[in-house]
Motif scaffolding. Structure first.
Motif, mmCIF file in Angstrom:
data_model
loop_
_atom_site.group_PDB
_atom_site.id
_atom_site.type_symbol
_atom_site.label_atom_id
_atom_site.label_comp_id
_atom_site.label_asym_id
_atom_site.label_seq_id
_atom_site.Cartn_x
_atom_site.Cartn_y
_atom_site.Cartn_z
ATOM 1 N N VAL A 11 0.851 -1.187 0.000
ATOM 2 C CA VAL A 11 0.000 0.000 0.000
ATOM 3 C C VAL A 11 0.891 1.243 0.000
ATOM 4 O O VAL A 11 1.905 1.283 0.701
ATOM 5 C CB VAL A 11 -0.929 0.016 1.234
ATOM 6 C CG1 VAL A 11 -1.707 1.321 1.326
ATOM 7 C CG2 VAL A 11 -1.896 -1.156 1.185
ATOM 8 N N ASP A 35 -4.750 3.256 -0.207
ATOM 9 C CA ASP A 35 -3.758 3.255 -1.281
ATOM 10 C C ASP A 35 -3.936 4.478 -2.177
ATOM 11 O O ASP A 35 -5.002 4.694 -2.747
ATOM 12 C CB ASP A 35 -3.887 1.982 -2.126
ATOM 13 C CG ASP A 35 -2.776 1.864 -3.150
ATOM 14 O OD1 ASP A 35 -1.601 1.877 -2.737
ATOM 15 O OD2 ASP A 35 -3.087 1.785 -4.354
ATOM 16 N N ASN A 181 0.717 -3.370 -6.124
ATOM 17 C CA ASN A 181 -0.076 -3.641 -4.922
ATOM 18 C C ASN A 181 -0.001 -5.113 -4.546
ATOM 19 O O ASN A 181 0.028 -5.455 -3.363
ATOM 20 C CB ASN A 181 -1.538 -3.264 -5.126
ATOM 21 C CG ASN A 181 -1.749 -1.792 -5.315
ATOM 22 O OD1 ASN A 181 -2.203 -1.356 -6.366
ATOM 23 N ND2 ASN A 181 -1.415 -0.998 -4.321
#
Length: 271
Positions: A11, A35, A181
């Motif tokens: 994140v 995020d 991610n």
């Protein structure tokens, strides 16, 4: 199908700064919680990325108990409570070639950031009243939104694809260069480019695009120096150029929400 697993969850609370790893996370419609929920604008009210100012990569982030902490080498860290942010009027900010609404953060953190970046800068957060929409070309469903990420809520890369790229580089690069991610292992190199839908943990994701790459790849995430030979972008362009884009990784939109954890099995539902 090989045994494919999720090896990391990352994140980045503030766009273009250094993120952190999680053991597990509840996936939301707009991606992973927090995020790219914050960005940094310059005097022209445009969100700055490391393409324009690589010093952004000198800022590390940590988020715990709803407190955002920013730190940088040789400088005392600073904390910002997300529970007590003053309610400011939104402003129009530029992000790449688009515009969106953002809430300015009035806090001493702005002086801290300006010092690190060596330019006037201000922290802004996404506007919940006027959210940013996913571009139509990614076929979003009604009311699907994104933060200050580049194109789609979640970005995934494969360790095998990175290993194949590194086998052709004089100086290998690491995962942080690509700012994903989700990171997976166990799949064959580049096979993710052909996936259309995958399942991880409790979630189902639609693959909406390959991730286009730019000069950001040439910036070393630790030294913030640009590679004089334009690597790894130059080598990547030889093996992964499609039309006018060089790609690495894939963009995902969540279609079924839930919990994902490191070690979760990745199932390809459609390719």
């Amino acid at each position: 199908m090989k045994n494919i697993n999720l090896t990391d969850i990352l994140v980045y609370p503030v766009k273009s700064t250094t993120g952190f790893s999680l053991e597990e996370v509840e996936v939301e419609n707009k991606g992973l919680p927090f995020d790219r929920n914050f960005g940094i604008i310059g005097h022209d009210d445009k969100i700055i990325t490391a393409r324009e100012n690589p010093k952004l990569l000198n800022i590390a982030t940590k988020l715990q108990n709803n407190i955002l902490e920013l730190s940088s080498f040789g400088k005392a860290s600073i904390q910002l409570s997300l529970d007590n942010l003053p309610q400011m009027k939104s402003l129009r900010v530029g992000i790449f070639s688009d515009f969106t609404r953002a809430i300015p953060v009035e806090h001493e953190v702005n002086n801290w950031i300006s010092t690190v970046l060596q330019q006037p800068a201000k922290l802004v957060k996404t506007d919940p009243i006027t959210p940013r929409k996913i571009k139509d070309k990614y076929h979003p469903q009604a009311e699907e939104i994104i933060s200050f990420c580049d194109a789609a809520p979640i970005h995934l890369i494969s360790e095998a694809s990175l290993a194949d790229l590194n086998s052709q580089l004089a100086q290998p690069v690491m995962v942080p260069r690509f700012r994903p991610n989700l990171v997976i292992k166990g799949a064959e190199a580049w096979v993710e480019d052909h996936w259309r839908q995958i399942e991880i943990g409790e979630c189902i994701f639609e693959v909406v695009a390959k991730t286009a790459r730019c000069s950001f790849l040439t910036i070393h995430p630790q030294t913030t120096e640009r590679n004089k030979n334009q690597e790894p972008l130059r080598t990547l362009s030889k093996i992964k150029k499609s039309t006018n884009e060089v790609t690495f990784g894939i963009y995902l939109i969540p279609r079924k929400l839930g919990l994902i954890k490191k070690g979760d099995h990745v199932t390809v539902l459609a390719d």
